[in-house]
Design a protein around this motif. Sequence first.
Motif, PDB file in Angstrom:
ATOM      1  N   PHE A 196       7.536  -6.672  -7.814  1.00 50.45           N
ATOM      2  CA  PHE A 196       6.707  -5.556  -8.266  1.00 50.45           C
ATOM      3  C   PHE A 196       6.306  -5.649  -9.726  1.00 50.45           C
ATOM      4  O   PHE A 196       5.904  -4.659 -10.331  1.00 50.45           O
TER       5      PHE A 196
ATOM      6  N   VAL B 416       6.792   1.693  -9.969  1.00 53.00           N
ATOM      7  CA  VAL B 416       7.542   1.502  -8.720  1.00 53.00           C
ATOM      8  C   VAL B 416       8.580   2.614  -8.552  1.00 53.00           C
ATOM      9  O   VAL B 416       8.711   3.207  -7.482  1.00 53.00           O
ATOM     10  N   PRO B 426       7.952   1.656  -2.551  1.00 52.17           N
ATOM     11  CA  PRO B 426       7.597   1.116  -3.868  1.00 52.17           C
ATOM     12  C   PRO B 426       6.091   1.117  -4.130  1.00 52.17           C
ATOM     13  O   PRO B 426       5.669   1.020  -5.264  1.00 52.17           O
ATOM     14  N   TRP B 427       5.307   1.224  -3.075  1.00 50.14           N
ATOM     15  CA  TRP B 427       3.862   1.259  -3.261  1.00 50.14           C
ATOM     16  C   TRP B 427       3.353   2.699  -3.117  1.00 50.14           C
ATOM     17  O   TRP B 427       4.018   3.550  -2.530  1.00 50.14           O
TER      18      TRP B 427
END
Lengths: 261, 442
Positions: A196, B416, B426-427
Amino acid sequence: MQYKVPVLSELVAEGKTPDVIFWVGCAGSFDQRAQRVTVAFTKILNQLNINFAVLGTEEACTGDPARRAGNEFVFQMLAQQNIATLNGYGVKKILTTCPHCFNIIKNEYPALGGQYEVLHHSTYLQQLINEGQLKVEGGPFKGKRITYHDSCYLGRANEIYEAPRSVIEALDADLVEIDRSKANGLCCGAGGAQMFKEDEPGDKRINIQRTEQLMEVYPDIIAVACPFCNTMLTDGVKNENKQDEIKVVDIAELVAQANKY
Amino acid sequence: MSFLTIIQIIFFIALVGTTFYLAFRKFKEIYDNVNMGKPETINSTMGFRIKSVLLIAFGQKKMFKITFPALLHLVIYASFCITQIELIEIFIDGFFGTHRFIYHLSEGTFINSFYIFVINFIEILSLLTLFVTIAFILRRTIFKINRFNKPEMKGWATKDGLIILAAELTLITFIFMMNGGDSALHIQEHGKDYGFILSGVLGSMLSDLPTGLLHFIEKLGWWGHIITVMAFILYLPYSKHLHILLAFPNTFFTRPEAKGEMRNMPAIQHEVQSMMDPSFVVPETEGEVQFGAKDVYDLSWKSLLDAYTCTECGRCTAACPANQTGKKLSPRKIMMDTRDRMEEIAACKKEHGPDFVDNKTLLGDYITGEELRACTTCNACVEECPVSISPLNIILELRRNLIMEQSDSPAEWNNVFANMENNQAPWQFSPSDRLNWTEELN
């Protein structure tokens, strides 16, 4: 065959109890590439008449990226929410296609009061094949060179090396090992919440390094068992402009494709 | 007993006594330093612990992940262990002013043949060790093995390795001087050597030298050997070479959990629990806590023992995906920094008293956020370590501090975290879309 996805809350409302929960995971739910793996695995469960259910909108992220990044608060909130949900339904057995979900539910939820039998889909598929419940047609993969990339959270983290390989071997394909595999395998670069964020400054991206190692054996297919490895290596193959020759495929997809589900 | 012998006994006792006293003090300091760490219970059975020591420390199982250096290392290791037998006799001779006490005591019995066998075994291994030591020196100087030439190896770390190897060369030279000179004297006196194959050859070459000179060579070898051994004992606690001792306790305390398991934080668990369930009462003892580790005090004693056990071989760093792709992270450096920081604190306390606090911390002054953020938590470093060290454990504890105490987090991670709190993913997808994938099914 009309494929169905039973949702746990609806089953329970009907007074039914599933044997296993399929934990789809965030990648499996939202990531376009991983969704296809979720679909493939669901088809296998349907074809074998497995009495399963998903949590659907009641499923939350396991908290893995937060915990690994260092944010224990976010992890605890999500983990405790999930455990409350799972315990509320009296869930006993969980299947998942994501090694990160697998690791954290299996190894870290027990300390928070979440005790379940957790199986990664590679182990589950291996069991089904060994028991004779799942027959795999080798047809489309006969003679194909397949190399398997070990996911860290399945391999080193939980020492599952043979299960995914035995699934590939059932395909009648040519399983070729690279030097750095199993315990010596190189990470795809996604773990520990790296997925991420941008890489820290360096010479190279980890997924490129790993893809180059995997390409050394000229595979037709790079088999994976993790949605994040899948993304990283798909990008790596694209970066080498080899996306037409080398496919990055999850073992659940291999089984589903072999059996034309 | 001659006057000279009495002088020698006094000198020997003084040498050994001083060495053991000084070494004990330094080892006690290391023991105290390890105890700076936080308590951690290693939940393993005695069976698991013994198995770990036998397989990993004695059996060198992990070393054999790379065959060639493992074989070389095995020669030195075996040689080191077996040489201790001869050291027993050297100690007896030193304390009582005798000469080859065991040999003479056992003369005419089967133990004498066994003695000769053992000395032969030691000599052959010593000769092999000579070659291996030279090979190791070449690996560290001429061949430039990648893992020995990382930035953290500059200066002291490389010197330390070479000092140890030089000490080994010195030891072997003295052993052969001692046994060679002694064999030559034995030939002069009895017309044949002791039955030591290698030093017998050496002895027959030297047997024409004057007796006085041979006595000198033998004594120089004997004293040179014991003085080097004592120097080695004193040097050990300052050196990366400490692994020859600490490998045993460190593998004994190998963590038994799956490598993927991260330690729980009960304080935060309970705090979140009390948020979700107002009837939950947070246990009293958890009042003021610091999250994660900022300094060595905040790490577990096992992580600190890990740091002292590390011999800086760099297998962790060579296997690290971040390091391989040019990132700053080196798991070996994490261990070296942890040890250096402990030593620094110990030195400060010695100088300024036990309550002295300097303004430095492990996180920040030694290890940067950039290094920590490069870790993929892949466990390659943990898997590689030949002596059950976990650099990952330290990395994760420091990361916890970085994120939760210092809010030092990249913007992407903050997004996040926010997504995970708000959308349980997390998205930035809505939780209500979790089943959208089912549209692809039929």
